[in-house]
Design an enzyme around this catalytic site. Sequence first.
Site, short mmCIF file in Angstrom:
data_model
loop_
_atom_site.label_atom_id
_atom_site.label_comp_id
_atom_site.label_asym_id
_atom_site.label_seq_id
_atom_site.Cartn_x
_atom_site.Cartn_y
_atom_site.Cartn_z
N LYS A 18 -93.69 89.17 64.14
CA LYS A 18 -92.35 89.14 64.73
C LYS A 18 -92.42 89.52 66.20
O LYS A 18 -93.25 90.34 66.61
CB LYS A 18 -91.46 90.12 63.94
CG LYS A 18 -90.00 90.15 64.32
CD LYS A 18 -89.22 91.02 63.33
CE LYS A 18 -87.77 91.20 63.72
NZ LYS A 18 -87.03 92.01 62.72
N SER A 77 -82.85 90.16 60.68
CA SER A 77 -83.28 89.64 61.95
C SER A 77 -84.65 88.96 61.91
O SER A 77 -84.97 88.20 62.85
CB SER A 77 -83.32 90.78 62.97
OG SER A 77 -84.28 91.74 62.60
N SER A 85 -83.68 93.64 57.45
CA SER A 85 -84.18 92.48 58.21
C SER A 85 -85.42 91.79 57.66
O SER A 85 -85.75 90.71 58.12
CB SER A 85 -84.45 92.89 59.65
OG SER A 85 -83.26 92.79 60.36
N1 GLN Z 1 -78.48 93.30 59.87
C1 GLN Z 1 -78.86 94.63 60.19
C2 GLN Z 1 -78.50 94.93 61.62
O1 GLN Z 1 -78.03 94.08 62.26
C3 GLN Z 1 -80.30 94.85 59.93
C4 GLN Z 1 -81.20 94.58 61.06
C5 GLN Z 1 -82.61 95.02 60.83
O2 GLN Z 1 -82.98 95.41 59.73
N2 GLN Z 1 -83.39 95.00 61.89
O3 GLN Z 1 -78.68 95.98 62.12
#
Ligand code: GLN
Length: 475
Positions: free
Chosen positions: A77, A152, A176
């Site tokens: 990532k 994400s 994410s």
């Molecule tokens: N959707 C969650 C957020 O926007 C999780 C994001 C993540 O785990 N990096 O914070």
Amino acid sequence: MNQYNSLKAIQADLTAGLITLPGLVAMYLKNIEIHNPQLNALVEVYGEEALAAADKIQTKLNNGQAGKLAGMVVSIKDNICYKGHQSSASSAILKGFESLFSATAVERILAEDAIIIGRSNCDEFAMGASNETSVYGPVLNAINPSKVSGGSSGGAAVSVQANMCLAALGSDTGGSVRQPASFCGLVGYKPTYGAISRWGLIAYASSFDIIGPITQSVGDTSSIMEVISGPDGHDATALNTKVLLPKSPEKMTKKMKIAYFKEAIDSEGIAPAVKQQTIAFIEKLKELGHEVKQVSFPYLDVLVPVYYTLTTAEASSNLSRFAGMHYGRRSERAKDLETTVKFSRSEGFGAEVKRRIMTGTFVLSSGYYDAYYSKAQKVRRLVKNYTDSLFEEVDFIVSPTSPTVAFGIGEKASNPLAMYLADIFTVHANISGNPAISIPFGTDEMGMPIGMQLMASRSKDADLLAFTESLSVQF
Ligand code: GLN
């Protein structure tokens, strides 16, 4: 060449001489060439480097000296640092930034002969649930390109889904890794907080963040965990123990005690197909002889507010370092200290990141600190204590990973609250630090994948992985 779905199958064919590692990498590069222009999963491909590594590791294989992950081709990532390569957290503010060192997780997979094929797209600074906030544009779901990949770690998931690599390293602060895995029909794992060093992971909310694998099989997740988990002098929050699996996890026959939350099944926002599959999953567990019981979880409604209060607070502090001075991009309008900070930040950050920095700054401000930040910390403690008390009675807690399947591109992009609420089932494990896995379990009527989440007690990663692997054999 086969489209492989496990390292075991690849290693068997490599050993039998049916394929070569350079041939395998070439196959993935071909898939990237075909699918990546449309799906946008990888923002950079290390083609030549991957082929050169394949040559070297093939020689090691021939001499019987290859590492445990030889044959595993991986994407990482865009918020995981890799020495001499760019890491931008898919943000304009870090565009062009090249890392001076590698994340511990990256060093460890390379030491065991994994091959890194590219850098995957993600929501800007990992803030999002649809991979639509990236400076590189959205990632499309390979099953239906009008749908989001989830986020994400959307690029990570789609890179595996579309066979551009075998496995991916993503990061999970509130879901994410698990949610995009669930949207793409894959396995996504969020380890116990601290099970993997955060060294080299660009920080979003440090007391929640963790690296996690996305794979096509639980076995591959376990192989990666055995390599990357464990203590690290660079990260004081890294746990002292390694995740080590039993010899034949797929043969586990022990009957487990499993709970599910009444409030989760009854929750308003849950899509009918997801509810149906969750009930079917519970029935399946009972059929296999496990004891499954319904318990109450009175904190379900406060999970999302607690998560967004605390993570935005931590993000506002973590992201203060991006000021146009040490890292990445400086505004062309910068003249002095104030204009450097002001213009670099206002030009460099996207709307969602700004929203979170402002929210975080607000909840930490002197007049509101007690009402928001302090209170959320106290509720975090309550959630943790309550969760611990549940795990005195049961081995695992089951829920859907996400209340819906992958939604349409743009469908929630202008409604942050709707986007945040979709994190309801995943943020729990990050608030309390527990390990949680998402595994594919059926689809909705349109063929979009549904994921089931299993959560275990802190540091019971090996038990959770072994149990889930045994399930995947029995289902
Ligand atoms: N959707 C969650 C957020 O926007 C999780 C994001 C993540 O785990 N990096 O914070």
